[in-house]
Scaffold this active site. Structure first.
Site, short mmCIF file in Angstrom:
data_model
loop_
_atom_site.label_atom_id
_atom_site.label_comp_id
_atom_site.label_asym_id
_atom_site.label_seq_id
_atom_site.Cartn_x
_atom_site.Cartn_y
_atom_site.Cartn_z
N LYS A 192 -3.89 -3.62 22.11
CA LYS A 192 -2.87 -2.85 21.39
C LYS A 192 -2.98 -3.11 19.88
O LYS A 192 -3.29 -4.23 19.46
CB LYS A 192 -1.49 -3.26 21.92
CG LYS A 192 -0.33 -2.39 21.49
CD LYS A 192 0.95 -2.78 22.23
CE LYS A 192 2.16 -1.97 21.80
NZ LYS A 192 3.39 -2.35 22.54
N SER A 198 6.02 1.41 24.48
CA SER A 198 5.18 1.69 23.33
C SER A 198 3.68 1.44 23.57
O SER A 198 2.87 1.92 22.79
CB SER A 198 5.63 0.84 22.14
OG SER A 198 5.48 -0.53 22.42
N SER A 238 7.81 -2.17 27.15
CA SER A 238 6.62 -1.48 26.64
C SER A 238 5.31 -1.72 27.36
O SER A 238 4.33 -1.05 27.08
CB SER A 238 6.43 -1.81 25.16
OG SER A 238 7.28 -0.98 24.41
N1 GLN Z 1 11.46 1.39 24.55
C1 GLN Z 1 11.92 0.15 24.02
C2 GLN Z 1 12.21 0.31 22.55
O1 GLN Z 1 12.07 1.36 22.06
C3 GLN Z 1 10.95 -0.93 24.30
C4 GLN Z 1 9.90 -1.14 23.28
C5 GLN Z 1 9.03 -2.33 23.53
O2 GLN Z 1 9.07 -2.96 24.58
N2 GLN Z 1 8.23 -2.66 22.53
O3 GLN Z 1 12.57 -0.59 21.86
#
Ligand code: GLN
Length: 484
Positions: free
Chosen positions: A76, A151, A175
């Site tokens: 990532k 994400s 994410s």
């Molecule tokens: N969807 C969650 C957010 O927008 C999780 C994001 C994550 O785990 N980085 O914060």
């Protein structure tokens, strides 16, 4: 039946049936064909990948290899790789090349793993659809009219489409698990502290964890074994080094599986059906199904968004145009430079969260929001501790629905935040959880189930998930392999 790719490649590399150079070339070729449509990678370094592949082949021929040696993976774009652009898919970090490696990356590279490139993500890991990336959206390989989740959407899409044997993602509120579910692959969010965060660009430091996205539970266990363990450069990291992969046997007899009905409120019919079928499988395989209750689940969303945004507003304070990446072209003085750099460099969602976080931390609101959220966090931790006195793992959906249609998120921000309801409690309590495919919906999109465990008990989580995989129930296909 879904089976591990890593062991298979490892055997082929040792028998001489393939070389790492060949395997890497095959992945690079597939990336060049499919990535323009899926946008799972934001940068690919073919030269570097092939050089590492050559070294891996030499390691193997000297009999020095490890199971991951010579096998290509993606990482990532918020995980630091020395000398390679690491941008969190944000304009503000464009051109930033870290002078150091993240520990997880180092642990893989030391074992001869071959990195193909950096995976697409929501800007600064804030999002659920991988549509806020400054490199453009990523798409779901199962249906390009839908998002891959986020994400870590690029990493999940890459695994689903066969553009990497596995990838590393990060999970602050879901994410790793949610994109894995949307793309029909496996994603493991380890216990907070089980894997070093050194070199992970911070979003919410008390919630962030790095973990593997893979095409099987076995592969996720192999990668987890390679990256886990204490690291003196991350004081929150700890944990033993006992391998988990050797202990996967498919046996769930006597395993106590907790079901908290609160997790099943407001879940779409298709997702419910997939997860319920999985629960029936466990009941039929000798596990004991235990009814438990988590009334605090409804508090998890506000607690998460207050804490994550508060921590983000502080963590992202360092992007000022002086130290890293982007700087506004025109400005009057230093203050104006910082203001313009941040206004131009951050996207809408990141700015919204910095403002929210600054608000909940500001004097006058601190007690009402931030302090209250911290108190509720403690109660959620206690509620899980009580639950885990009655059961060994919990099973729940990963997300209320399958993948959203492209462009849904931008106009449905609140609904998108709410769709994190099943994943954020685990981060709040620092628990391990895995996302495992459990069928498809009426639109042919993958459904995921979540198995949640006690702190540092990844082993039980992985064993439970592996039983489902071994029964041949996790396969949702795609990844048509690479041409060797
Ligand atoms: N969807 C969650 C957010 O927008 C999780 C994001 C994550 O785990 N980085 O914060």
């Amino acid at each position: 039946m879904a089976s591990g790719k890593i062991m298979r490649y490892a055997a082929m590399l040792r028998s001489g049936e393939i070389t790492s150079v060949k395997l890497t070339e095959a992945y690079l070729e597939k990336i060049s064909v499919l990535n323009p449509e899926i946008n799972a990678y934001v940068s690919v370094n073919a030269e570097k990948a092939l050089a590492s592949a050559k070294e891996a082949d030499a390691m193997i021929s000297r009999g020095e290899g490890y199971v991951l040696t010579g096998i290509p993976f993606g990482i990532k774009d918020n995980i630091a790789t020395k000398g390679e652009e690491t941008t969190c898919c944000s304009r503000i970090l464009k051109g930033y090349r870290p002078t150091y490696n993240a520990t997880v990356y180092e642990r893989l590279v030391e074992r001869g793993a071959v990195v193909l490139g950096k995976n697409n993500m929501d800007e600064f890991a804030m999002g659920s659809s991988t549509e806020t990336s400054c490199y453009g959206a990523a798409y779901n390989p199962h249906d390009k009219g839908h998002v891959p989740g986020g994400s870590s959407g690029g990493g999940a899409a890459a695994v689903a489409a066969g553009l990497a044997a596995y990838t590393l993602g990060s999970d602050t509120g879901g994410s790793i698990r949610q994109p894995a579910a949307f793309c029909g692959v496996v994603g493991l969010k380890p216990t907070y502290g089980a894997v070093s965060r050194y070199g992970l660009i911070a979003y919410g430091s008390s919630l962030d964890q790095i973990g593997p996205i893979a095409s099987s539970v076995e592969d996720a266990a192999i990668v987890f074994d390679a990256i886990k363990g204490a690291d003196k450069r991350d004081q929150t990291s700890s944990g033993g080094t006992e391998p988990t992969v050797d202990k996967l046997d498919g046996n769930v007899k006597g395993l106590r599986i907790g079901i908290a009905e609160e997790y099943f409120d407001g879940i779409s019919a298709d997702t419910l059906a997939g997860v319920r079928k999985a629960i029936d499988f466990y009941a039929g395989s000798g596990a004991e199904i235990v009814k438990v209750s988590l009334p605090m689940l409804k508090d998890a969303l506000p607690v998460y968004y207050i804490i994550a945004c508060a921590e983000a507003s502080s963590n992202l304070g360092r992007y000022d145009g002086i130290r890293y990446g982007y700087r506004a072209a025109r400005y009057d003085d230093v203050n104006d430079m910082i203001m313009r750099t941040r206004s131009e460099g951050f996207g809408r969602e990141v700015k919204r969260r910095i403002m929210l976080g600054t608000y909940v931390l500001s004097s006058g609101y601190f007690d009402a929001y931030y302090k209250k959220a911290l108190r509720l966090r403690e109660s959620i931790v206690t509620a899980f501790t009580k639950i885990f006195a009655e059961c060994d793992v919990l099973i729940a959906p990963v997300a209320p629905t399958t993948a959203f249609p492209v462009n849904y998120t931008a106009d449905n921000m609140i609904e998108t935040y709410m769709s994190d309801i099943c994943t954020v409690p685990v981060n709040i309590a620092g628990l391990p959880a895995i996302s495992v495919p459990c069928g498809k919906d009426g639109k042919n999109l993958p459904v995921g189930m979540q198995i949640i465990g006690k702190k540092f008990d990844e082993l039980t989580v992985l064993r439970a998930a592996y039983a489902y995989e071994r029964a041949g129930l996790t396969d949702v296909s795609l990844d048509t392999g690479v041409t060797l």
